[in-house]
Write a protein that holds these residues in place. Structure first.
Motif, PDB file in Angstrom:
ATOM      1  N   GLU A  42       0.659  -1.359  -0.019  1.00 12.20           N
ATOM      2  CA  GLU A  42       0.113  -0.025   0.001  1.00 12.20           C
ATOM      3  C   GLU A  42       0.837   1.134   0.018  1.00 12.20           C
ATOM      4  OE1 GLU A  42      -3.192   2.808   0.616  1.00 12.20           O
ATOM      5  OE2 GLU A  42      -3.011   0.471  -0.297  1.00 12.20           O
ATOM      6  N   PHE A  43       1.965   1.097   0.684  1.00 12.41           N
ATOM      7  CA  PHE A  43       2.827   2.436   0.710  1.00 12.41           C
ATOM      8  C   PHE A  43       3.447   2.629  -0.433  1.00 12.41           C
ATOM      9  CE2 PHE A  43       6.976   4.090   1.350  1.00 12.41           C
ATOM     10  CZ  PHE A  43       6.919   5.229   2.257  1.00 12.41           C
ATOM     11  N   THR A  44       3.856   1.629  -1.088  1.00 11.59           N
ATOM     12  CA  THR A  44       4.572   1.630  -2.450  1.00 11.59           C
ATOM     13  C   THR A  44       3.591   2.222  -3.504  1.00 11.59           C
ATOM     14  OG1 THR A  44       5.913  -0.234  -1.946  1.00 11.59           O
ATOM     15  CG2 THR A  44       5.755   0.406  -4.158  1.00 11.59           C
ATOM     16  N   LYS A  45       2.494   1.680  -3.395  1.00 17.44           N
ATOM     17  CA  LYS A  45       1.364   2.055  -4.331  1.00 17.44           C
ATOM     18  C   LYS A  45       0.946   3.671  -4.468  1.00 17.44           C
ATOM     19  CE  LYS A  45      -2.352   2.760  -3.131  1.00 17.44           C
ATOM     20  NZ  LYS A  45      -3.822   3.180  -2.652  1.00 17.44           N
ATOM     21  N   VAL A  46       1.018   4.313  -3.252  1.00 18.85           N
ATOM     22  CA  VAL A  46       0.644   5.663  -3.053  1.00 18.85           C
ATOM     23  C   VAL A  46       1.903   6.344  -3.441  1.00 18.85           C
ATOM     24  CG1 VAL A  46       0.426   7.212  -1.200  1.00 18.85           C
ATOM     25  CG2 VAL A  46      -0.737   5.410  -0.896  1.00 18.85           C
ATOM     26  N   GLY A  74      10.587   2.015   7.186  1.00 20.91           N
ATOM     27  CA  GLY A  74      10.239   3.156   6.079  1.00 20.91           C
ATOM     28  C   GLY A  74       9.036   2.626   5.527  1.00 20.91           C
ATOM     29  N   LEU A  75       8.976   1.307   4.947  1.00 22.85           N
ATOM     30  CA  LEU A  75       7.933   0.808   4.323  1.00 22.85           C
ATOM     31  C   LEU A  75       6.489   0.857   5.086  1.00 22.85           C
ATOM     32  CD1 LEU A  75       9.324  -2.275   2.544  1.00 22.85           C
ATOM     33  CD2 LEU A  75       8.832  -0.056   1.486  1.00 22.85           C
ATOM     34  N   PHE A  76       6.454   1.212   6.464  1.00 23.62           N
ATOM     35  CA  PHE A  76       5.292   1.283   7.218  1.00 23.62           C
ATOM     36  C   PHE A  76       5.081   2.362   7.850  1.00 23.62           C
ATOM     37  CE2 PHE A  76       6.504  -3.425   7.213  1.00 23.62           C
ATOM     38  CZ  PHE A  76       5.385  -3.910   7.491  1.00 23.62           C
ATOM     39  N   LYS A  77       5.444   3.587   7.068  1.00 22.53           N
ATOM     40  CA  LYS A  77       5.034   5.179   7.295  1.00 22.53           C
ATOM     41  C   LYS A  77       3.680   5.183   7.285  1.00 22.53           C
ATOM     42  CE  LYS A  77       6.024   9.518   8.161  1.00 22.53           C
ATOM     43  NZ  LYS A  77       6.498   9.878   9.548  1.00 22.53           N
ATOM     44  N   GLY A  78       2.826   5.540   8.290  1.00 25.32           N
ATOM     45  CA  GLY A  78       1.559   5.614   8.426  1.00 25.32           C
ATOM     46  C   GLY A  78       0.902   4.342   8.742  1.00 25.32           C
ATOM     47  N   TYR A  79       1.531   3.346   8.943  1.00 17.72           N
ATOM     48  CA  TYR A  79       0.756   2.062   9.275  1.00 17.72           C
ATOM     49  C   TYR A  79       0.128   2.196  10.629  1.00 17.72           C
ATOM     50  CZ  TYR A  79       0.659  -2.736  11.537  1.00 17.72           C
ATOM     51  OH  TYR A  79       0.280  -3.815  12.114  1.00 17.72           O
ATOM     52  N   ASN A  80       0.519   2.806  11.532  1.00 15.59           N
ATOM     53  CA  ASN A  80      -0.349   2.803  12.818  1.00 15.59           C
ATOM     54  C   ASN A  80      -1.653   3.410  12.780  1.00 15.59           C
ATOM     55  OD1 ASN A  80       1.855   1.711  14.235  1.00 15.59           O
ATOM     56  ND2 ASN A  80       2.660   3.616  14.976  1.00 15.59           N
ATOM     57  N   LEU A  81      -1.646   4.432  11.712  1.00 15.49           N
ATOM     58  CA  LEU A  81      -2.895   5.006  11.470  1.00 15.49           C
ATOM     59  C   LEU A  81      -4.231   4.176  10.869  1.00 15.49           C
ATOM     60  CD1 LEU A  81      -4.793   7.778  11.199  1.00 15.49           C
ATOM     61  CD2 LEU A  81      -3.593   8.193   8.921  1.00 15.49           C
ATOM     62  N   LEU A  82      -3.646   3.307   9.627  1.00 18.70           N
ATOM     63  CA  LEU A  82      -4.301   2.392   8.960  1.00 18.70           C
ATOM     64  C   LEU A  82      -4.835   1.200   9.900  1.00 18.70           C
ATOM     65  CD1 LEU A  82      -3.908   4.070   6.648  1.00 18.70           C
ATOM     66  CD2 LEU A  82      -3.921   2.074   5.303  1.00 18.70           C
ATOM     67  N   LEU A  83      -3.649   0.781  10.891  1.00 16.73           N
ATOM     68  CA  LEU A  83      -4.180  -0.320  11.790  1.00 16.73           C
ATOM     69  C   LEU A  83      -5.227   0.026  12.660  1.00 16.73           C
ATOM     70  CD1 LEU A  83      -3.358  -3.158  12.935  1.00 16.73           C
ATOM     71  CD2 LEU A  83      -1.882  -2.037  14.385  1.00 16.73           C
ATOM     72  N   ARG A 151       7.280  15.109  12.064  1.00 13.74           N
ATOM     73  CA  ARG A 151       8.016  14.351  12.522  1.00 13.74           C
ATOM     74  C   ARG A 151       7.597  12.827  12.988  1.00 13.74           C
ATOM     75  NH1 ARG A 151       8.306  19.309  15.682  1.00 13.74           N
ATOM     76  NH2 ARG A 151       7.043  18.465  17.408  1.00 13.74           N
ATOM     77  N   ASN A 152       6.468  12.688  12.956  1.00 11.59           N
ATOM     78  CA  ASN A 152       6.037  11.312  13.217  1.00 11.59           C
ATOM     79  C   ASN A 152       4.450  11.447  12.686  1.00 11.59           C
ATOM     80  OD1 ASN A 152       4.640  12.511  15.854  1.00 11.59           O
ATOM     81  ND2 ASN A 152       6.716  12.121  16.488  1.00 11.59           N
ATOM     82  N   MET A 153       3.712  10.152  13.196  1.00  6.98           N
ATOM     83  CA  MET A 153       2.301  10.288  12.560  1.00  6.98           C
ATOM     84  C   MET A 153       1.505  11.293  13.730  1.00  6.98           C
ATOM     85  SD  MET A 153      -0.209   7.024  13.123  1.00  6.98           S
ATOM     86  CE  MET A 153      -0.491   7.263  14.819  1.00  6.98           C
ATOM     87  N   PHE A 154       1.674  11.560  14.953  1.00  5.11           N
ATOM     88  CA  PHE A 154       1.114  12.427  15.667  1.00  5.11           C
ATOM     89  C   PHE A 154       1.021  13.560  15.501  1.00  5.11           C
ATOM     90  CE2 PHE A 154       1.322   8.436  18.063  1.00  5.11           C
ATOM     91  CZ  PHE A 154       0.099   8.165  18.383  1.00  5.11           C
ATOM     92  N   HIS A 155       2.427  14.127  15.245  1.00  5.87           N
ATOM     93  CA  HIS A 155       2.786  15.521  14.749  1.00  5.87           C
ATOM     94  C   HIS A 155       2.294  15.814  13.366  1.00  5.87           C
ATOM     95  CE1 HIS A 155       5.720  18.426  13.037  1.00  5.87           C
ATOM     96  NE2 HIS A 155       5.164  19.262  14.017  1.00  5.87           N
ATOM     97  N   GLY A 156       2.181  14.740  12.580  1.00  3.42           N
ATOM     98  CA  GLY A 156       1.609  15.045  11.291  1.00  3.42           C
ATOM     99  C   GLY A 156       0.052  15.050  11.409  1.00  3.42           C
ATOM    100  N   ILE A 157      -0.635  14.503  12.167  1.00  3.40           N
ATOM    101  CA  ILE A 157      -2.076  14.652  12.221  1.00  3.40           C
ATOM    102  C   ILE A 157      -2.503  16.149  12.993  1.00  3.40           C
ATOM    103  CG2 ILE A 157      -4.059  13.815  13.556  1.00  3.40           C
ATOM    104  CD1 ILE A 157      -3.043  11.093  13.299  1.00  3.40           C
ATOM    105  N   TYR A 158      -1.503  16.428  13.750  1.00  3.63           N
ATOM    106  CA  TYR A 158      -1.866  17.823  14.345  1.00  3.63           C
ATOM    107  C   TYR A 158      -1.668  18.765  13.447  1.00  3.63           C
ATOM    108  CZ  TYR A 158      -0.690  21.875  17.269  1.00  3.63           C
ATOM    109  OH  TYR A 158      -0.341  23.117  17.771  1.00  3.63           O
ATOM    110  N   ARG A 159      -0.473  18.615  12.752  1.00  2.00           N
ATOM    111  CA  ARG A 159      -0.331  19.865  11.659  1.00  2.00           C
ATOM    112  C   ARG A 159      -1.205  19.837  10.576  1.00  2.00           C
ATOM    113  NH1 ARG A 159       4.812  21.743  10.740  1.00  2.00           N
ATOM    114  NH2 ARG A 159       3.574  23.083   9.065  1.00  2.00           N
TER     115      ARG A 159
END
Length: 298
Positions: A42-46, A74-83, A151-159
């Motif tokens: 999924e990461f690669t596709k995006v 690095g292939l799991f960037k954003g994984y926590n969000l989708l999990l 910087r990370n998932m939570f910082h990204g969501i906040y921004r």
């Protein structure tokens, strides 16, 4: 003559026990297993859909580059969000589908299964996929920017919520509903039809569902890949370049031709084949265990 389809392992008595709530819980567990198995693809596709230069590299080279640049995780960037979203996503999908089958479209047919699947998919797209996909695409898009700002998932969501407001999590709601509605309008009846067709050739239900699920996923992608490409671009960091869904499609066609609407088709085929096969196989396996438990509890 109307074609009637049924799940081979499901009896009328078990259908009564498989309430929408039970179906939703089982679907949530299946969804968590699916996203874990499929996320690197999924990461690669995006990445390939957002960046033409990476699309030209091919899926395997993009994965190799990511591993060299960011390591395995690095292939799991954003994984926590989708999990985290996989459970409510499957909860809505299977819960709504089962409710509609039992209470609205009570006659089992291809048409009724298609409508129930489309409705469940559209609602899943609106309430779950739209906010989650907006976050996921932006987080992945940012990762390949010259100077990443999250910087990370939570910082990204906040921004994202701070800088872009409600639009930051709601962009592309219409195209997302169309994509998910078409996904499940195809998947549910096609999977059930193939499952019935292949049932005599398999002694193991899990193996049967893995094969039929993979075939279903590949066919589904072949039919609605352009919707996924448009959705990804509308939800990326450069969404301001597009004046809606049609304008996005026109710009892609003008700059990249028809092939631009099929960017990332190979990794998406692999990703959706994994998704559908793992989801349905695990859903049916877990469902059978739950129904056996309910039988023994009586």
């Amino acid at each position: 003559r109307k074609l009637v389809i049924t799940m081979p392992s499901t009896t009328q008595n078990n259908n009564a026990k498989m309430t929408p709530k039970v179906a939703a819980l089982v679907g949530g567990l299946a969804g968590a297993l699916e996203i874990t198995a499929a996320y690197p693809v999924e990461f690669t596709k995006v990445i390939m859909q957002l960046y033409p230069k990476y699309n030209q590299m091919g899926a395997l080279n993009v994965m190799k580059y990511t591993l060299q640049k960011d390591g395995f995780f690095g292939l799991f960037k954003g994984y926590n969000l989708l999990l985290g979203a996989s459970i409510p996503k499957a909860y809505v999908r299977f819960g709504v589908f089962e409710y509609l089958k039992q209470n609205v479209f009570t006659t089992q047919s291809v048409v009724n299964t298609t409508i129930a699947g489309a409705t469940a998919g559209a609602l899943e797209g609106l309430f779950i996929h739209t906010p989650v996909e907006n976050m996921k695409v932006k987080l992945i898009h940012d990762r390949f920017q010259p100077t990443p700002q999250y910087r990370n998932m939570f910082h990204g969501i906040y921004r994202i919520t701070k800088d872009k407001g409600f639009k930051g999590i709601s962009s592309g709601a219409g195209i997302t509903m169309m994509k998910e509605g078409s996904n499940h309008a195809i998947r549910f009846p096609l999977f059930m039809g193939l499952q019935k067709l292949f049932n005599p050739y398999f002694n193991n239900n899990v193996a049967r569902d893995l094969v039929t699920g993979s075939m279903t996923g590949i066919i589904c992608v072949a039919l609605n890949q352009p919707l996924d490409v448009i959705k990804t671009n509308i939800q990326g960091l450069h969404s301001h370049k597009y004046n809606g869904t049609l304008d996005c499609a026109k710009q892609i066609l003008r700059k990249e031709g028809v092939s631009g609407l099929y960017k990332g088709v190979k990794p998406r085929m692999a990703r959706v084949a994994i998704e559908v096969s793992v989801t349905f196989a695990s859903y049916n396996a877990i469902k059978d265990m739950v129904l056996k438990y309910l039988d023994s509890a009586e």
